[in-house]
Design a protein around this motif. Structure first.
Motif, PDB file in Angstrom:
ATOM      1  N   GLU A  83       5.141   0.897   3.373  1.00 27.52           N
ATOM      2  CA  GLU A  83       4.504   2.048   2.624  1.00 27.52           C
ATOM      3  C   GLU A  83       4.217   1.778   1.170  1.00 27.52           C
ATOM      4  O   GLU A  83       3.265   2.376   0.743  1.00 27.52           O
ATOM      5  CB  GLU A  83       5.765   3.274   2.844  1.00 27.52           C
ATOM      6  N   GLU A  84       5.108   1.152   0.657  1.00 26.22           N
ATOM      7  CA  GLU A  84       4.687   0.997  -0.733  1.00 26.22           C
ATOM      8  C   GLU A  84       3.557   0.019  -1.038  1.00 26.22           C
ATOM      9  O   GLU A  84       2.807   0.306  -1.746  1.00 26.22           O
ATOM     10  CB  GLU A  84       5.916  -0.358  -1.279  1.00 26.22           C
ATOM     11  N   VAL A  85       2.978  -0.689  -0.195  1.00 29.36           N
ATOM     12  CA  VAL A  85       1.937  -1.319  -0.105  1.00 29.36           C
ATOM     13  C   VAL A  85       0.790  -0.870   0.650  1.00 29.36           C
ATOM     14  O   VAL A  85      -0.521  -1.340   0.603  1.00 29.36           O
ATOM     15  CB  VAL A  85       1.915  -2.881   0.469  1.00 29.36           C
ATOM     16  N   GLY A  86       0.975   0.430   0.935  1.00 33.17           N
ATOM     17  CA  GLY A  86       0.152   1.402   1.631  1.00 33.17           C
ATOM     18  C   GLY A  86      -0.482   0.812   3.031  1.00 33.17           C
ATOM     19  O   GLY A  86      -1.490   1.126   3.178  1.00 33.17           O
ATOM     20  N   LEU A  87       0.492   0.373   3.726  1.00 33.27           N
ATOM     21  CA  LEU A  87       0.097  -0.012   5.194  1.00 33.27           C
ATOM     22  C   LEU A  87       0.754   1.381   6.015  1.00 33.27           C
ATOM     23  O   LEU A  87       2.002   1.501   5.781  1.00 33.27           O
ATOM     24  CB  LEU A  87       0.580  -0.990   5.558  1.00 33.27           C
ATOM     25  N   GLY A  88       0.134   1.969   6.691  1.00 32.80           N
ATOM     26  CA  GLY A  88       0.771   3.156   7.522  1.00 32.80           C
ATOM     27  C   GLY A  88       1.453   2.726   8.546  1.00 32.80           C
ATOM     28  O   GLY A  88       1.555   1.547   8.928  1.00 32.80           O
ATOM     29  N   ARG A  89       2.448   3.299   8.979  1.00 31.49           N
ATOM     30  CA  ARG A  89       3.087   3.192   9.900  1.00 31.49           C
ATOM     31  C   ARG A  89       2.495   2.813  11.463  1.00 31.49           C
ATOM     32  O   ARG A  89       3.172   1.808  12.344  1.00 31.49           O
ATOM     33  CB  ARG A  89       4.087   4.420  10.494  1.00 31.49           C
ATOM     34  N   GLU A  90       1.415   3.063  11.577  1.00 29.27           N
ATOM     35  CA  GLU A  90       0.781   2.916  13.047  1.00 29.27           C
ATOM     36  C   GLU A  90       0.262   1.545  12.956  1.00 29.27           C
ATOM     37  O   GLU A  90      -0.054   0.987  14.000  1.00 29.27           O
ATOM     38  CB  GLU A  90      -0.463   3.811  13.150  1.00 29.27           C
ATOM     39  N   LEU A  91       0.423   0.836  11.873  1.00 29.61           N
ATOM     40  CA  LEU A  91      -0.315  -0.652  11.819  1.00 29.61           C
ATOM     41  C   LEU A  91       0.897  -1.507  11.975  1.00 29.61           C
ATOM     42  O   LEU A  91       0.537  -2.622  12.047  1.00 29.61           O
ATOM     43  CB  LEU A  91      -0.925  -0.852  10.350  1.00 29.61           C
ATOM     44  N   MET A  92       2.249  -1.023  11.975  1.00 26.71           N
ATOM     45  CA  MET A  92       3.343  -1.968  12.090  1.00 26.71           C
ATOM     46  C   MET A  92       3.381  -2.878  13.317  1.00 26.71           C
ATOM     47  O   MET A  92       3.764  -3.882  13.221  1.00 26.71           O
ATOM     48  CB  MET A  92       4.529  -1.163  12.034  1.00 26.71           C
ATOM     49  N   ARG A 146      -4.771  -7.244   5.659  1.00 23.90           N
ATOM     50  CA  ARG A 146      -4.153  -8.268   5.924  1.00 23.90           C
ATOM     51  C   ARG A 146      -3.431  -8.653   4.458  1.00 23.90           C
ATOM     52  O   ARG A 146      -2.232  -9.186   4.483  1.00 23.90           O
ATOM     53  CB  ARG A 146      -5.140  -9.691   6.366  1.00 23.90           C
ATOM     54  N   GLN A 147      -4.259  -8.469   3.478  1.00 21.02           N
ATOM     55  CA  GLN A 147      -3.649  -8.951   2.294  1.00 21.02           C
ATOM     56  C   GLN A 147      -2.497  -7.992   1.745  1.00 21.02           C
ATOM     57  O   GLN A 147      -1.582  -8.464   1.012  1.00 21.02           O
ATOM     58  CB  GLN A 147      -4.774  -8.941   1.119  1.00 21.02           C
ATOM     59  N   ARG A 148      -2.490  -6.727   2.193  1.00 12.43           N
ATOM     60  CA  ARG A 148      -1.317  -5.959   2.000  1.00 12.43           C
ATOM     61  C   ARG A 148      -0.307  -6.370   2.785  1.00 12.43           C
ATOM     62  O   ARG A 148       0.805  -6.098   2.225  1.00 12.43           O
ATOM     63  CB  ARG A 148      -1.777  -4.401   2.285  1.00 12.43           C
ATOM     64  N   ALA A 149      -0.511  -6.881   3.971  1.00 12.27           N
ATOM     65  CA  ALA A 149       0.505  -7.082   4.760  1.00 12.27           C
ATOM     66  C   ALA A 149       1.146  -8.366   3.955  1.00 12.27           C
ATOM     67  O   ALA A 149       2.437  -8.699   4.058  1.00 12.27           O
ATOM     68  CB  ALA A 149       0.076  -7.632   6.220  1.00 12.27           C
TER      69      ALA A 149
END
Lengths: 325, 293
Positions: A145-154, A166-169
């Motif tokens: 969440e901090e890096v702005g990736l939603g739960r649905e991408l987990m 990808r870079q956020r991951a």
């Protein structure tokens, strides 16, 4: 402010093999090597971002890989939290990685195609913490969440993510264990311009929130200007100038720095600027060096330049390696 | 939980489904897959599938040609040949499967270590591999069974040993490729120990060519086993196996009992062919350059 990372006289040579090396041994000459990093020193304080800039091939990435001990330095000290990383090995070194992370340049190549985002971000927690599985999952969700990736991408795999995601991951993986220092190796150069600024803003926000220190490696002066408090300019394996960011951009002293800054495009056709142009190409990092590394390319060259210039402090926090300053 | 439901909904499009669709489009290999499934199932359920007890002689019908009562005829003692082939298939698949799996695991481990570590370890493993490959595979298998005797396990070992080098080379080559990938560096940066980097991060990315190799090797293993048994170096009576049945049948050929060597031989041909077709199809499917076709 306390120093997080202090690198002293870091050297990394890549010995050459094959006929050239045999010939050198035959002649009794010193063994030929690519002198990728040749005596680099710098320090990063807590919560500080040091920008390390230079052209491709100047040794910036080699510095990064030595700091993380992905490469073994030929000599020098890498003092992290008061301990020399260059002297550590095996498990002792592995445990330090909790506090010392890296974001790689290519967001696609640096993700294992067979691990989901969740597994990937969870891995450092699994390796370094004693969190229970449930707590780990909670931390993964929090970090994403901090890096702005939603739960649905987990539960997505890398090939199902966009470049920016990808870079956020990658960033999420790097900050999962709450490190003190993150090395950013051109984290935005593989992204397109619209994403670049968002990732930069994200990095800045994370630094403030967690008091992170960054070693930010880039050849893009505009991002460095925005993100870094201090900048070190590298040329041919050594630091030629180091200063606080505003100082460096307002009053660049080393001819190489001046040429770099002069080469940045400015969106104003009326702007008048100093133009300092270097001639020729970067010399081979294999040839043994005498004198100033910029010798032969510098328009201001004097006789004094035949001697190697020391890195001198010319103003508070402003160090330059040039005889003419 | 609510969150869990969210995640399930957003599940990615399954990679498996796409793969399955592409495999189905290749008719011949898809047929091969069904044939193999049928053979494996028959072997697995042999006691229930076989019409007769394979060792029970039918005194009324010794050397009966194929007919309604005995579909594939009977042998000298009146044993039902179809039942014998079905039961013998268990031995064939077990030995070939065991040899292939063993060789795969051993070869993958050796190749992974050699490729990841390099240096003298790599040299030792690769030179040992070369020296095994210097022998013709079949001669080597013959030599091993001749030396250590021919029990089920020993025959499987003999066949497995001849296969190990191909996996070692394959995995080592793949390791040399993936260990230079940035995700290998990333795995180290995160703090993975070497063992975990190899097992979790690198080896799984070497799997596709291994599947192809193993499928093709299954065919070879069955063929080698049959050939060994044909020469009397493999499985011995009372246990039976297709190659050994073919050998027995061949000695009966003068009596005119053609069915005794034809059908076990056909069983070998069909199985080996099916494995090869499937292996070829998998190679095409798993080749990244063929993606999206």
């Amino acid at each position: 402010m306390s120093i997080v990372l202090r690198v002293e006289r870091l050297v990394r040579h890549f010995p050459l093999r094959g006929p050239a090396a045999w010939a050198a041994r035959w002649r009794g000459a010193p063994p030929p090597a690519v002198r990728a990093v040749d005596g680099v020193s710098f320090a990063i304080a807590e919560g500080e971002t040091l920008g390390l800039v230079g052209e491709s091939g100047c040794g910036k990435s080699t510095v990064a890989r030595c700091v993380l001990r992905l490469l073994d330095p030929t000599s020098g000290r890498i003092e992290f939290e008061g301990e020399d990383l260059a002297a550590l090995r095996g498990d002792a070194l592995r445990r330090r990685r909790e506090r010392l992370q890296m974001v790689f340049q290519d967001p696609t190549a640096s993700l294992n195609p067979r691990l989901s985002v969740r597994d990937m971000v969870e891995e450092p927690l699994r390796l370094h913490t004693r969190l229970a599985p449930r707590e780990r999952q909670a931390r993964v969700a929090e970090v994403l969440e901090e890096v702005g990736l939603g739960r649905e991408l987990m539960d997505r795999y890398p090939h199902e993510l966009s470049g920016g995601q990808r870079q956020r991951a990658n960033i999420a993986r790097a900050i999962a264990t709450r490190p003190r220092l993150v090395v950013l190796d051109e984290p935005t150069s593989a992204l397109d311009v619209s994403l670049r600024s968002r990732v930069i803003l994200l990095l800045e926000r994370l630094r403030e929130r967690h008091a992170l220190s960054y070693l930010f490696i880039s050849h893009d002066l505009a991002t460095v200007k925005y993100l870094a408090q201090r900048v070190a300019v590298m040329y041919l394996g050594s630091v030629v100038e180091e200063a606080p960011t505003t100082e460096l951009f307002a009053r660049p002293l080393h001819p190489y720095t001046r040429a770099l800054i002069a080469a940045v495009p400015v969106p104003d056709p009326e702007a008048r600027r100093e133009r300092l142009v270097l001639s020729g190409e970067i010399p081979s990092p294999i040839a043994p060096r005498r004198g100033c590394p910029l010798r032969g390319r510098c328009p201001l060259e004097r006789e004094a330049c035949a001697a190697e210039p020391p890195l001198r402090e010319v103003a508070p926090g402003h160090r330059v390696a040039c005889h003419l300053v | 939980m609510e969150a869990a439901a969210d995640i399930a909904e957003a599940a990615p499009p399954a990679r498996g489904a796409r793969f399955w669709r592409r495999l189905r489009r290749n008719r011949l290999s898809f047929a091969a897959l069904w044939v193999l499934a049928a053979i494996a199932l028959a072997a697995l359920l042999a006691p229930w599938v076989a019409p007769f007890d394979p060792n029970l002689p039918d005194p009324e019908a010794p050397l009966a040609p194929p007919g309604w009562r005995h579909l594939l005829g009977t042998d000298l003692y009146g044993r039902d040949q179809l039942s014998r082939i079905i039961h013998a298939g268990r031995v064939n698949l077990l030995i070939a499967g065991g040899a292939t799996l063993g060789a795969l695991v051993l070869g993958a481990v050796l190749g992974a270590v050699a490729g990841y570590r390099g240096g003298w370890l790599d040299q030792v493993v690769m030179r040992a591999t070369d020296s095994i490959m210097a022998f013709p595979a079949f001669v080597l298998a013959m030599g091993i069974t001749a030396a250590i005797g021919n029990s089920l396990l020993n025959v499987a070992i003999a066949i497995g040993v001849t296969q190990v080098p191909s996996y070692v080379r394959l995995v080592r080559g793949e390791m040399l490729r993936v260990r230079e990938m940035e995700y290998a560096e990333a795995a180290r940066t995160v703090g993975n120990p070497d063992r975990r980097i190899v097992l979790v991060h690198l080896l799984p990315n070497c799997i596709p060519p291994l599947i192809v190799q193993a499928t093709l090797a299954m065919g070879y293993a069955i063929l080698t086993l049959a050939a060994l048994s044909y020469l009397g170096l493999g499985i011995r009576p009372p246990q039976s196996e297709w190659g050994q049945m073919t050998a027995e049948g061949a000695s009966e050929i003068v009596t005119g009992a053609w069915w005794l060597f034809l059908f076990p031989g056909l069983a070998i041909v069909v199985t080996v062919l099916a494995f090869n077709l499937l292996g070829d199809a998998l190679r095409d499917l798993l080749d990244p350059r063929m993606r999206g076709l």
